[in-house]
Write an enzyme that holds these catalytic residues in place. Structure first.
Site, PDB file in Angstrom:
ATOM      1  N   LYS A 176       0.833  -1.214   0.000  1.00  0.00           N
ATOM      2  CA  LYS A 176       0.000   0.000   0.000  1.00  0.00           C
ATOM      3  C   LYS A 176       0.864   1.259   0.000  1.00  0.00           C
ATOM      4  CE  LYS A 176      -2.217  -1.209   3.761  1.00  0.00           C
ATOM      5  NZ  LYS A 176      -1.514  -2.496   4.019  1.00  0.00           N
TER       6      LYS A 176
ATOM      7  N   ARG B 135     -10.128   0.330   8.758  1.00  0.00           N
ATOM      8  CA  ARG B 135      -9.677  -1.024   9.085  1.00  0.00           C
ATOM      9  C   ARG B 135     -10.746  -1.817   9.803  1.00  0.00           C
ATOM     10  NH1 ARG B 135      -3.866   0.322   9.019  1.00  0.00           N
ATOM     11  NH2 ARG B 135      -2.600  -1.478   9.560  1.00  0.00           N
TER      12      ARG B 135
ATOM     13  N   ARG C 184      11.464  -5.023   5.722  1.00  0.00           N
ATOM     14  CA  ARG C 184      11.123  -3.641   5.358  1.00  0.00           C
ATOM     15  C   ARG C 184      11.997  -2.631   6.109  1.00  0.00           C
ATOM     16  NH1 ARG C 184       4.977  -1.613   5.569  1.00  0.00           N
ATOM     17  NH2 ARG C 184       5.061  -2.238   7.746  1.00  0.00           N
TER      18      ARG C 184
ATOM     19  N   ARG D 140      10.847  -0.556  11.575  1.00  0.00           N
ATOM     20  CA  ARG D 140       9.756  -0.291  12.516  1.00  0.00           C
ATOM     21  C   ARG D 140       9.742  -1.316  13.640  1.00  0.00           C
ATOM     22  NH1 ARG D 140       4.432   0.536   8.889  1.00  0.00           N
ATOM     23  NH2 ARG D 140       3.599  -0.724  10.584  1.00  0.00           N
TER      24      ARG D 140
ATOM     25  N   ARG E 223      -0.508  -9.092  13.367  1.00  0.00           N
ATOM     26  CA  ARG E 223      -1.138  -8.076  12.514  1.00  0.00           C
ATOM     27  C   ARG E 223      -1.902  -8.729  11.367  1.00  0.00           C
ATOM     28  NH1 ARG E 223       4.082  -5.025  11.284  1.00  0.00           N
ATOM     29  NH2 ARG E 223       2.872  -3.820   9.768  1.00  0.00           N
TER      30      ARG E 223
HETATM   31  P1  ADP Z   1       1.036  -1.462   7.554  1.00  0.00           P
HETATM   32  O1  ADP Z   1       1.479  -0.410   6.579  1.00  0.00           O
HETATM   33  O2  ADP Z   1       2.096  -2.442   7.833  1.00  0.00           O
HETATM   34  O3  ADP Z   1      -0.281  -2.090   7.182  1.00  0.00           O
HETATM   35  P2  ADP Z   1       0.210   0.747   9.273  1.00  0.00           P
HETATM   36  O4  ADP Z   1       1.347   1.690   9.243  1.00  0.00           O
HETATM   37  O5  ADP Z   1      -0.953   1.012   8.427  1.00  0.00           O
HETATM   38  O6  ADP Z   1       0.794  -0.722   8.957  1.00  0.00           O
HETATM   39  O7  ADP Z   1      -0.299   0.556  10.763  1.00  0.00           O
HETATM   40  C1  ADP Z   1       0.592   0.321  11.839  1.00  0.00           C
HETATM   41  C2  ADP Z   1      -0.204   0.215  13.129  1.00  0.00           C
HETATM   42  O8  ADP Z   1      -0.889   1.461  13.386  1.00  0.00           O
HETATM   43  C3  ADP Z   1      -1.313  -0.841  13.130  1.00  0.00           C
HETATM   44  O9  ADP Z   1      -0.837  -2.138  13.470  1.00  0.00           O
HETATM   45  C4  ADP Z   1      -2.271  -0.268  14.181  1.00  0.00           C
HETATM   46  O10 ADP Z   1      -1.803  -0.509  15.495  1.00  0.00           O
HETATM   47  C5  ADP Z   1      -2.180   1.238  13.931  1.00  0.00           C
HETATM   48  N1  ADP Z   1      -3.195   1.711  12.947  1.00  0.00           N
HETATM   49  C6  ADP Z   1      -2.966   2.313  11.749  1.00  0.00           C
HETATM   50  N2  ADP Z   1      -4.114   2.620  11.118  1.00  0.00           N
HETATM   51  C7  ADP Z   1      -5.120   2.197  11.934  1.00  0.00           C
HETATM   52  C8  ADP Z   1      -6.539   2.196  11.844  1.00  0.00           C
HETATM   53  N3  ADP Z   1      -7.185   2.686  10.765  1.00  0.00           N
HETATM   54  N4  ADP Z   1      -7.244   1.656  12.884  1.00  0.00           N
HETATM   55  C9  ADP Z   1      -6.618   1.163  13.966  1.00  0.00           C
HETATM   56  N5  ADP Z   1      -5.295   1.115  14.115  1.00  0.00           N
HETATM   57  C10 ADP Z   1      -4.521   1.625  13.116  1.00  0.00           C
HETATM   58  P1  ADP Z   2       2.054  -1.865   3.215  1.00  0.00           P
HETATM   59  O1  ADP Z   2       1.982  -0.351   3.231  1.00  0.00           O
HETATM   60  O2  ADP Z   2       0.890  -2.483   2.497  1.00  0.00           O
HETATM   61  O3  ADP Z   2       2.268  -2.450   4.578  1.00  0.00           O
HETATM   62  P2  ADP Z   2       4.667  -1.486   1.895  1.00  0.00           P
HETATM   63  O4  ADP Z   2       4.389  -0.677   0.673  1.00  0.00           O
HETATM   64  O5  ADP Z   2       5.296  -0.817   3.057  1.00  0.00           O
HETATM   65  O6  ADP Z   2       3.315  -2.286   2.345  1.00  0.00           O
HETATM   66  O7  ADP Z   2       5.562  -2.734   1.422  1.00  0.00           O
HETATM   67  C1  ADP Z   2       6.022  -3.722   2.367  1.00  0.00           C
HETATM   68  C2  ADP Z   2       7.450  -4.130   1.996  1.00  0.00           C
HETATM   69  O8  ADP Z   2       7.435  -4.837   0.757  1.00  0.00           O
HETATM   70  C3  ADP Z   2       8.393  -2.954   1.791  1.00  0.00           C
HETATM   71  O9  ADP Z   2       9.665  -3.364   2.272  1.00  0.00           O
HETATM   72  C4  ADP Z   2       8.416  -2.737   0.277  1.00  0.00           C
HETATM   73  O10 ADP Z   2       9.663  -2.221  -0.175  1.00  0.00           O
HETATM   74  C5  ADP Z   2       8.202  -4.154  -0.246  1.00  0.00           C
HETATM   75  N1  ADP Z   2       7.374  -4.199  -1.466  1.00  0.00           N
HETATM   76  C6  ADP Z   2       6.259  -3.481  -1.731  1.00  0.00           C
HETATM   77  N2  ADP Z   2       5.743  -3.785  -2.943  1.00  0.00           N
HETATM   78  C7  ADP Z   2       6.562  -4.746  -3.459  1.00  0.00           C
HETATM   79  C8  ADP Z   2       6.557  -5.490  -4.688  1.00  0.00           C
HETATM   80  N3  ADP Z   2       5.587  -5.294  -5.605  1.00  0.00           N
HETATM   81  N4  ADP Z   2       7.528  -6.388  -4.876  1.00  0.00           N
HETATM   82  C9  ADP Z   2       8.495  -6.586  -3.936  1.00  0.00           C
HETATM   83  N5  ADP Z   2       8.552  -5.916  -2.751  1.00  0.00           N
HETATM   84  C10 ADP Z   2       7.601  -5.010  -2.517  1.00  0.00           C
END
Ligand code: ADP
Ligand code: ADP
Ligand code: ZN
Length: 220
Positions: free
Chosen positions: A16, A91, A130, A163, A174
């Site tokens: 994302k 979410r 990551r 992170r 998660r």
């Molecule tokens: P990822 O990119 O790996 O999906 P996020 O950065 O979106 O993770 O979220 C990291 C953490 O922040 C989540 O595990 C949760 O604890 C909190 N968080 C983020 N967005 C929300 C949301 N919309 N509702 C509840 N918790 C959230």
């Molecule tokens: P999210 O926001 O959904 O948690 P991220 O965009 O942070 O996901 O991506 C999670 C990890 O995977 C990061 O380390 C990113 O560099 C890697 N990644 C994202 N998209 C791809 C892809 N299409 N192929 C390989 N690695 C990817």
């Protein structure tokens, strides 16, 4: 599509954040990441940050009331008038209902929900490798998406870090939280007829091509 009121949905690690950077650059809409906003509150040790940290470290969701408040405030800002890209919000079903109600008050609605899909073992590998930029939050990966210089952001030269919640145990939790609380949102938005399912296992450029096809041209 007269407005780009967009949601990026999908499990942690689906890409994302990676795709968000491309989308907001081309479509000229702000990137609203509740995760980034919460991490900034934790860093600044605000009341909200101190409250949210314990949930984030455990891989649990921060209470709906807190994140709904964040998004309501953010949507008041003028840069969202022509659209936005929500990343990591909503979410839960109550969060989706609150967003719909808030948009409805403004005479607006969600125009597209992009669902990025990938299988679980790939997600674990992506998340545990990551690295994130401290300054601009751009995501990199130690194997799949190396920065040009080790430990340094390609975009802004910021420092890369891992992170606290990108450890294997927290990642597994998660993913379970996603399955139980967030995945049902796909059905919620299917009912509104706004879902586009996107294969997130492809190379980033290929995934982005599919997103563009789903959204149509930026000027439309
Ligand atoms: P990822 O990119 O790996 O999906 P996020 O950065 O979106 O993770 O979220 C990291 C953490 O922040 C989540 O595990 C949760 O604890 C909190 N968080 C983020 N967005 C929300 C949301 N919309 N509702 C509840 N918790 C959230
Ligand atoms: P999210 O926001 O959904 O948690 P991220 O965009 O942070 O996901 O991506 C999670 C990890 O995977 C990061 O380390 C990113 O560099 C890697 N990644 C994202 N998209 C791809 C892809 N299409 N192929 C390989 N690695 C990817
Ligand atoms: Zn950066």
């Amino acid at each position: 599509m007269s407005q780009f009121n967009l949601i990026l949905l999908g499990p942690p690690g689906a890409g994302k954040g990676t795709q968000a950077g491309r989308i907001v650059a081309e479509y000229g809409i702000p990137h609203i990441s509740t995760g980034d906003i919460l991490r900034s509150a934790v860093k600044n040790q605000t009341q909200m940050g101190l409250e949210a940290k314990k949930y984030m470290d455990a891989g649990e969701l921060v209470p709906d009331s807190v994140v709904i408040g964040i998004v309501k405030d953010r949507l008041q800002e003028p840069d969202t008038a022509k659209g936005f890209l929500m990343d990591g919000f909503p979410r839960t079903i109550p969060q989706a209902q609150a967003l719909d109600a808030g948009l409805d008050d403004l005479g607006r609605a969600v125009t597209k929900t992009l669902v990025l899909l990938a299988d679980e073992e790939l997600l674990v590998a992506r998340l545990t490798g990551r690295r994130i930029c401290r300054s601009c939050q751009a995501p990199f990966h130690v194997l799949f998406n190396l920065p040009k210089a080790e430990g340094v952001c390609d975009v802004c030269d910021g420092e890369l870090y891992q992170r606290d919640d990108d450890t294997e145990a927290t990642v597994r939790n998660r993913l379970e939280v996603y399955r139980n609380q967030t995945e049902p949102l796909i059905g919620y938005y299917d009912e509104a007829g706004v879902v586009a399912r996107i294969d997130g296992t492809q190379a980033p450029e290929k995934t982005y091509e599919d997103i563009r096809m789903a959204l149509g041209p930026a000027g439309a």
